[in-house]
Design a protein around this motif. Structure first.
Motif, PDB file in Angstrom:
ATOM      1  N   TYR A   1       0.827  -1.204   0.000  1.00  0.00           N
ATOM      2  CA  TYR A   1       0.000   0.000   0.000  1.00  0.00           C
ATOM      3  C   TYR A   1       0.861   1.254   0.000  1.00  0.00           C
ATOM      4  CZ  TYR A   1      -3.392  -3.443   1.574  1.00  0.00           C
ATOM      5  OH  TYR A   1      -4.179  -4.559   1.676  1.00  0.00           O
ATOM      6  N   ASP A   2       0.331   2.299  -0.581  1.00  0.00           N
ATOM      7  CA  ASP A   2       0.828   3.638  -0.304  1.00  0.00           C
ATOM      8  C   ASP A   2       0.023   4.151   0.870  1.00  0.00           C
ATOM      9  OD1 ASP A   2       2.722   3.763  -2.339  1.00  0.00           O
ATOM     10  OD2 ASP A   2       1.206   4.336  -3.821  1.00  0.00           O
ATOM     11  N   PHE A   3       0.633   4.980   1.674  1.00  0.00           N
ATOM     12  CA  PHE A   3      -0.087   5.402   2.872  1.00  0.00           C
ATOM     13  C   PHE A   3       0.419   6.740   3.381  1.00  0.00           C
ATOM     14  CE2 PHE A   3       3.575   3.034   4.289  1.00  0.00           C
ATOM     15  CZ  PHE A   3       4.032   3.713   5.405  1.00  0.00           C
ATOM     16  N   MET A   4      -0.367   7.338   4.223  1.00  0.00           N
ATOM     17  CA  MET A   4      -0.043   8.604   4.867  1.00  0.00           C
ATOM     18  C   MET A   4      -0.319   8.441   6.353  1.00  0.00           C
ATOM     19  SD  MET A   4      -1.982  12.229   4.238  1.00  0.00           S
ATOM     20  CE  MET A   4      -3.517  11.596   4.931  1.00  0.00           C
ATOM     21  N   ARG A   5       0.642   8.783   7.170  1.00  0.00           N
ATOM     22  CA  ARG A   5       0.440   8.686   8.613  1.00  0.00           C
ATOM     23  C   ARG A   5      -0.382   9.877   9.109  1.00  0.00           C
ATOM     24  NH1 ARG A   5       3.211   4.613  10.712  1.00  0.00           N
ATOM     25  NH2 ARG A   5       5.039   3.840   9.581  1.00  0.00           N
ATOM     26  N   LEU A   6      -1.320   9.573   9.986  1.00  0.00           N
ATOM     27  CA  LEU A   6      -2.108  10.620  10.621  1.00  0.00           C
ATOM     28  C   LEU A   6      -1.524  10.946  11.988  1.00  0.00           C
ATOM     29  CD1 LEU A   6      -5.733   9.366   9.878  1.00  0.00           C
ATOM     30  CD2 LEU A   6      -4.538  11.234   8.757  1.00  0.00           C
ATOM     31  N   LYS A   7      -1.662  12.187  12.383  1.00  0.00           N
ATOM     32  CA  LYS A   7      -1.194  12.587  13.712  1.00  0.00           C
ATOM     33  C   LYS A   7      -2.292  12.298  14.733  1.00  0.00           C
ATOM     34  CE  LYS A   7       1.757  16.198  11.799  1.00  0.00           C
ATOM     35  NZ  LYS A   7       1.976  17.652  11.645  1.00  0.00           N
ATOM     36  N   VAL A   8      -2.763  11.063  14.725  1.00  0.00           N
ATOM     37  CA  VAL A   8      -3.812  10.622  15.646  1.00  0.00           C
ATOM     38  C   VAL A   8      -3.325   9.341  16.310  1.00  0.00           C
ATOM     39  CG1 VAL A   8      -6.192   9.843  15.888  1.00  0.00           C
ATOM     40  CG2 VAL A   8      -5.627  11.569  14.175  1.00  0.00           C
ATOM     41  N   THR A   9      -3.296   9.322  17.621  1.00  0.00           N
ATOM     42  CA  THR A   9      -2.863   8.130  18.344  1.00  0.00           C
ATOM     43  C   THR A   9      -3.975   7.651  19.270  1.00  0.00           C
ATOM     44  OG1 THR A   9      -1.861   9.488  20.090  1.00  0.00           O
ATOM     45  CG2 THR A   9      -0.425   8.789  18.273  1.00  0.00           C
ATOM     46  N   ASP A  10      -3.848   6.403  19.688  1.00  0.00           N
ATOM     47  CA  ASP A  10      -4.843   5.798  20.567  1.00  0.00           C
ATOM     48  C   ASP A  10      -4.144   4.968  21.631  1.00  0.00           C
ATOM     49  OD1 ASP A  10      -7.585   5.703  21.067  1.00  0.00           O
ATOM     50  OD2 ASP A  10      -8.030   5.093  19.013  1.00  0.00           O
ATOM     51  N   ARG A  11      -4.666   5.049  22.851  1.00  0.00           N
ATOM     52  CA  ARG A  11      -4.126   4.240  23.939  1.00  0.00           C
ATOM     53  C   ARG A  11      -4.831   2.884  23.995  1.00  0.00           C
ATOM     54  NH1 ARG A  11      -4.473   7.427  29.516  1.00  0.00           N
ATOM     55  NH2 ARG A  11      -6.681   7.496  28.894  1.00  0.00           N
ATOM     56  N   TRP A  12      -4.051   1.851  24.315  1.00  0.00           N
ATOM     57  CA  TRP A  12      -4.630   0.548  24.576  1.00  0.00           C
ATOM     58  C   TRP A  12      -4.930   0.403  26.062  1.00  0.00           C
ATOM     59  CZ3 TRP A  12      -5.998  -3.310  21.184  1.00  0.00           C
ATOM     60  CH2 TRP A  12      -5.621  -3.118  19.847  1.00  0.00           C
ATOM     61  N   GLY A  13      -5.934  -0.366  26.334  1.00  0.00           N
ATOM     62  CA  GLY A  13      -6.281  -0.583  27.725  1.00  0.00           C
ATOM     63  C   GLY A  13      -7.334  -1.660  27.870  1.00  0.00           C
ATOM     64  N   LEU A  14      -7.979  -1.669  29.007  1.00  0.00           N
ATOM     65  CA  LEU A  14      -8.953  -2.698  29.353  1.00  0.00           C
ATOM     66  C   LEU A  14     -10.284  -2.042  29.682  1.00  0.00           C
ATOM     67  CD1 LEU A  14      -8.599  -5.826  29.642  1.00  0.00           C
ATOM     68  CD2 LEU A  14      -8.609  -5.455  32.124  1.00  0.00           C
TER      69      LEU A  14
END
Length: 301
Positions: free
Chosen positions: A155-168
């Motif tokens: 794939y071609d792709f573009m990174r977004l400046k959006v992050t997410d935390r993992w948890g429970l």
């Protein structure tokens, strides 16, 4: 010099009569006469020879008529080009998006884009990363917004400046609900409801320092909807990213982040060498403007 007055001048030149031109223009004859005199004063020359019933152009008026026609023609061309630029951007943009924090920028992007290009329509798909990649491969969708880890080799792709935390996700009345974070020791032997994607399960196992076979996985799910129902009935604890829960918070459940913190990024991906419509190309640029970095790979059009 007002473009409206230039159009008045052309009307009088075409009609050869101020009264008739005023009728065509739907203004009064005195108003039109005054506008023409002010135009002649501004130019410093007479444009008309006024007779009792007819008016004719002076030499200066003939030259001015030629130039005004050119000006009006260029203005009309510019207006049409701008209008066509907006109106010709149309068609359908197919977008797939995971349930995550990235889901929150999609409506914003669509709202701004629709304001610029009202002829565009959208097809939206919600699925996990594996399903969206299948749709990208089959060209069922144009672009996919995916949470990492993502196998991006094709794939071609573009990174977004959006992050997410993992948890429970735990029930509010659970013994773990009072904790500010969840560490590895808290998860051992817990009945876990985990994402279906193999690559994600392997990452969770690596974070725990165990193999996937050592986890007490009671269910794997592609989306959070049914998992929430399982957790409400005390059938397991949901391993998820925070954004997936934030877009559909449920009373009686609480998200607790992992410690040490585990963060995932997002990418906008599309098939390599995929030929985009103008609308899709511009929409990807809209996403980049809202929350994007430099793309990795080209974008065909």
């Amino acid at each position: 010099m007002d473009i409206r007055v230039l159009k008045y001048f052309l009307a009088v030149a075409n009609e050869g009569n101020i009264t008739k031109a005023a009728e065509v223009l739907h203004i009064t004859q005195p108003t039109l006469s005054r506008q023409l005199m002010e135009l002649e004063e501004e130019l410093g020359t007479a444009l008309f020879v006024r007779g009792k019933r007819q008016v004719s152009l002076t030499d200066s008026g003939i030259l001015f008529q030629q130039r005004v026609k050119e000006i009006i023609s260029l203005l009309g061309k510019a207006e049409r080009e701008i209008s066509e630029e907006n109106q010709l951007v149309g068609g359908v943009i197919s977008v797939g998006c995971v349930e995550s924090a990235a889901s929150m920028i999609l409506p914003e992007a669509m709202s701004e884009f629709s304001g610029k290009y009202p002829m565009v329509r959208y097809e939206l798909y919600t699925a996990n990363g594996d399903d969206l990649r299948d749709k990208l491969d089959s060209c069922a969708i144009d672009i996919g917004i995916l949470v990492e880890p993502v196998e991006t080799s094709k794939y071609d792709f573009m990174r977004l400046k959006v992050t997410d935390r993992w948890g429970l996700l735990v029930r509010s009345d659970d013994r773990l609900a009072a904790k500010e974070s969840i560490d590895v020791s808290d998860l051992i032997d817990l009945p876990l409801i985990v994402p279906r994607r193999t690559i994600v399960k392997e990452e969770i196992a690596d974070w725990l320092g165990t193999g996937t076979g050592q986890l007490n996985i009671v269910a794997s799910v592609n989306l959070l909807t049914n998992a929430l129902l399982l957790a409400e009935r005390k059938l397991g604890y949901i391993v998820t990213i925070e954004g997936a829960y934030q877009i559909r918070p449920t009373d009686g459940l609480r998200f607790i982040p992992f410690s040490p913190e585990k963060i995932s990024g997002h990418v906008v991906a599309w098939r390599k060498n995929r030929i985009f419509t103008k609308a899709t190309r511009l929409f990807v640029e809209q996403l980049r403007d809202l929350s994007g970095e430099e793309q990795s790979g080209g974008m065909a059009e």
